[in-house]
Design a protein around this motif. Structure first.
Motif, short mmCIF file in Angstrom:
data_model
loop_
_atom_site.label_atom_id
_atom_site.label_comp_id
_atom_site.label_asym_id
_atom_site.label_seq_id
_atom_site.Cartn_x
_atom_site.Cartn_y
_atom_site.Cartn_z
N GLU A 288 28.17 49.72 44.70
CA GLU A 288 27.29 48.83 43.94
C GLU A 288 27.88 47.42 43.89
O GLU A 288 29.10 47.25 43.80
N ILE A 289 27.00 46.44 43.98
CA ILE A 289 27.38 45.04 43.77
C ILE A 289 26.45 44.49 42.69
O ILE A 289 25.23 44.56 42.82
N LYS A 290 27.05 43.94 41.63
CA LYS A 290 26.26 43.36 40.54
C LYS A 290 26.78 41.96 40.22
O LYS A 290 27.97 41.68 40.38
N LYS A 291 25.87 41.11 39.76
CA LYS A 291 26.28 39.77 39.34
C LYS A 291 26.92 39.82 37.95
O LYS A 291 26.57 40.65 37.12
N ASN A 292 27.86 38.89 37.73
CA ASN A 292 28.36 38.66 36.37
C ASN A 292 28.50 37.15 36.17
O ASN A 292 28.03 36.36 37.00
N ALA A 293 29.13 36.73 35.11
CA ALA A 293 29.17 35.30 34.75
C ALA A 293 29.96 34.45 35.75
O ALA A 293 29.74 33.24 35.85
N THR A 294 30.87 35.06 36.50
CA THR A 294 31.73 34.28 37.41
C THR A 294 31.56 34.66 38.88
O THR A 294 32.28 34.15 39.73
N GLY A 295 30.64 35.55 39.18
CA GLY A 295 30.45 35.98 40.55
C GLY A 295 29.87 37.37 40.62
O GLY A 295 28.74 37.61 40.21
N TYR A 296 30.71 38.32 41.09
CA TYR A 296 30.21 39.67 41.31
C TYR A 296 31.23 40.71 40.86
O TYR A 296 32.43 40.48 40.88
N ILE A 297 30.71 41.88 40.49
CA ILE A 297 31.53 43.06 40.26
C ILE A 297 31.13 44.08 41.32
O ILE A 297 29.97 44.46 41.44
N GLY B 141 34.80 54.68 40.98
CA GLY B 141 34.57 54.03 39.69
C GLY B 141 35.42 52.81 39.43
O GLY B 141 35.38 52.24 38.33
N GLU B 142 36.19 52.38 40.41
CA GLU B 142 37.00 51.17 40.24
C GLU B 142 36.12 49.94 40.34
O GLU B 142 35.12 49.93 41.07
N ALA B 143 36.49 48.88 39.64
CA ALA B 143 35.74 47.63 39.65
C ALA B 143 36.58 46.52 40.27
O ALA B 143 37.76 46.38 39.94
N ILE B 144 35.97 45.76 41.17
CA ILE B 144 36.64 44.62 41.79
C ILE B 144 35.81 43.38 41.48
O ILE B 144 34.62 43.33 41.78
N ASN B 145 36.43 42.40 40.86
CA ASN B 145 35.74 41.15 40.52
C ASN B 145 35.95 40.14 41.64
O ASN B 145 37.08 39.94 42.10
N ALA B 146 34.87 39.49 42.04
CA ALA B 146 34.93 38.53 43.14
C ALA B 146 34.06 37.32 42.86
O ALA B 146 33.02 37.43 42.19
N SER B 147 34.50 36.17 43.37
CA SER B 147 33.70 34.95 43.28
C SER B 147 32.74 34.83 44.47
O SER B 147 31.74 34.12 44.39
N ALA B 148 33.09 35.49 45.58
CA ALA B 148 32.28 35.43 46.79
C ALA B 148 32.42 36.74 47.54
O ALA B 148 33.49 37.37 47.52
N VAL B 149 31.35 37.16 48.22
CA VAL B 149 31.34 38.45 48.92
C VAL B 149 30.71 38.28 50.30
O VAL B 149 29.70 37.60 50.47
N ILE B 150 31.34 38.91 51.28
CA ILE B 150 30.75 39.06 52.61
C ILE B 150 30.60 40.55 52.88
O ILE B 150 31.57 41.31 52.73
N VAL B 151 29.40 40.99 53.24
CA VAL B 151 29.16 42.40 53.55
C VAL B 151 29.01 42.53 55.06
O VAL B 151 28.13 41.91 55.67
N LEU C 25 23.46 36.41 57.55
CA LEU C 25 22.39 36.18 56.59
C LEU C 25 23.00 35.65 55.30
O LEU C 25 24.01 36.19 54.83
N ASN C 26 22.39 34.62 54.74
CA ASN C 26 22.81 34.09 53.45
C ASN C 26 21.77 34.48 52.41
O ASN C 26 20.58 34.20 52.59
N THR C 27 22.19 35.15 51.35
CA THR C 27 21.24 35.54 50.31
C THR C 27 20.81 34.35 49.45
O THR C 27 19.84 34.46 48.70
N ASN C 28 21.55 33.24 49.57
CA ASN C 28 21.24 32.03 48.80
C ASN C 28 21.25 32.26 47.29
O ASN C 28 20.48 31.62 46.55
N LEU C 29 22.11 33.14 46.84
CA LEU C 29 22.26 33.36 45.41
C LEU C 29 23.20 32.31 44.82
O LEU C 29 23.78 31.50 45.54
N GLU C 30 23.33 32.32 43.50
CA GLU C 30 24.15 31.33 42.82
C GLU C 30 25.59 31.33 43.32
O GLU C 30 26.22 30.30 43.51
N TYR C 31 26.14 32.53 43.52
CA TYR C 31 27.49 32.68 44.07
C TYR C 31 27.35 33.22 45.50
O TYR C 31 26.45 34.03 45.78
#
Length: 327
Positions: A119-128, A134-144, A281-287
């Motif tokens: 799963e990839i979800k947005k948060n206040a500073t980027g993505y979780i 069940g581990e969580a990785i916080n990122a400011s930018a993601v390439i899939v 492909l660029n999703t053009n999201l905020e982050y």
């Protein structure tokens, strides 16, 4: 448990590795590659069988662009790869198996193996990014760089609100599977001196490879690659049934009476028979959240098929784009 990695790349095949290397060369050091398999490399895959080795994904790579040729010339100079066969159109191989070279390219990059991002979800500073454990990785930018169907599954999360046109683009990419029989023989084969044969083969067979003749195995180890159509038709059969069919079809080329062991490798997303004419492909999201891979061909790519070079160029191009977005 959670960790912080400013840039996370999902998938450690050639595209993911080259995206990471590009970013590091531009001064970005906090990069994390997350890979679901036991090794980096994707289809640059090599398996050990007793004292032998067997490439069971990409067997070789070709060069069609000056950019890639520059890198290949350096790899040859460093004795990492060499010309394998083909006088008019060179096929290059890794001198120690394709996976060894993938590991070499990724040796200075932080990697988490056997971690599937679910799963990839947005948060206040980027993505979780959440793993299957069940581990969580916080990122400011993601390439899939996972295959397009898996990438689409990650991007369909309602929390992300990715534009439907981006998801439709991913739907345009269509893959065929590939079934590969892996055999350890007592006897040498009658395959050409190069160890490679891909012409005038029975229907359903794409290529045969003898890795002892190829020069990476101490013992005779054979890969038998079936075509996409054949693989698709037989994908749901049990491994033993598929291996028996492969033996029957190729018995004129290989003496299976001398086989000491046999295995089946199933590539679900082996080759994109429909691809995109854009390198990412660029999703053009905020982050920044970008998608790349071998099925993303550069508009100026002279080929009409996916290959190691298309993955390489896609990785570099998406890495360069992320650098622009982060400035």
């Amino acid at each position: 448990m959670s960790e912080r990695a400013p840039i996370v790349i999902v998938g450690a095949g050639m595209s993911g590795i080259m995206a990471a290397r590009t970013l590091k060369e531009k001064g970005y050091q906090d990069i994390l590659l997350v890979e679901k398999s036991r090794s980096v490399g994707g289809r640059m895959a090599t398996r050990r069988i007793e004292k032998g080795k067997i490439d069971h994904g990409a067997q070789f790579f070709t060069v069609r662009t000056k950019k890639f040729q520059t890198f290949v010339d350096e790899w040859i100079e460093n004795a990492n790869v060499k010309h394998w066969f083909g006088d008019d159109y060179y096929r290059y191989m890794s001198v120690d198996g394709m996976n060894a070279f993938a590991k070499k390219l990724a040796e200075d990059i932080s990697v988490r193996l056997q971690k599937r991002i679910t799963e990839i979800k947005k948060n206040a500073t980027g993505y979780i990014l959440t793993t299957d454990e069940g581990e969580a990785i916080n990122a400011s930018a993601v390439i899939v760089t996972a295959p397009a169907p898996r990438a689409k599954t990650l991007l369909e999360n309602d929390n992300l609100k990715v534009d439907a046109k981006v998801l439709q683009k991913l739907d345009e990419i269509v893959f065929q599977p590939c079934l590969v029989g892996l055999f350890h023989l007592q006897q040498h084969t009658n395959l050409p001196n190069s160890g490679h044969l891909d012409s005038e083969l029975p229907e359903g067979v794409m290529r045969l490879v003898d890795h002892k003749k190829k020069g990476i195995s101490e013992i005779p180890t054979i890969s038998v690659y079936m075509t996409g159509e054949w693989s698709k038709a037989h994908y749901q059969l049990g491994d033993e049934a598929v291996l028996e069919k492969i033996k029957q079809i190729t018995s004129a080329y290989i003496n299976f009476d001398s086989a000491l062991s046999s295995q089946l490798k199933k590539w679900h997303y082996a080759e994109a028979v429909q691809f995109l004419r854009q390198p990412f492909l660029n999703t053009n999201l905020e982050y920044p959240l970008l998608v790349a891979g071998d099925a993303f061909l550069h508009s100026q790519d002279p080929a009409n098929r996916t290959r190691l070079e298309s993955a390489f160029i896609s990785g570099i191009t998406v890495g360069e784009e992320l650098v622009k977005l982060l400035k």
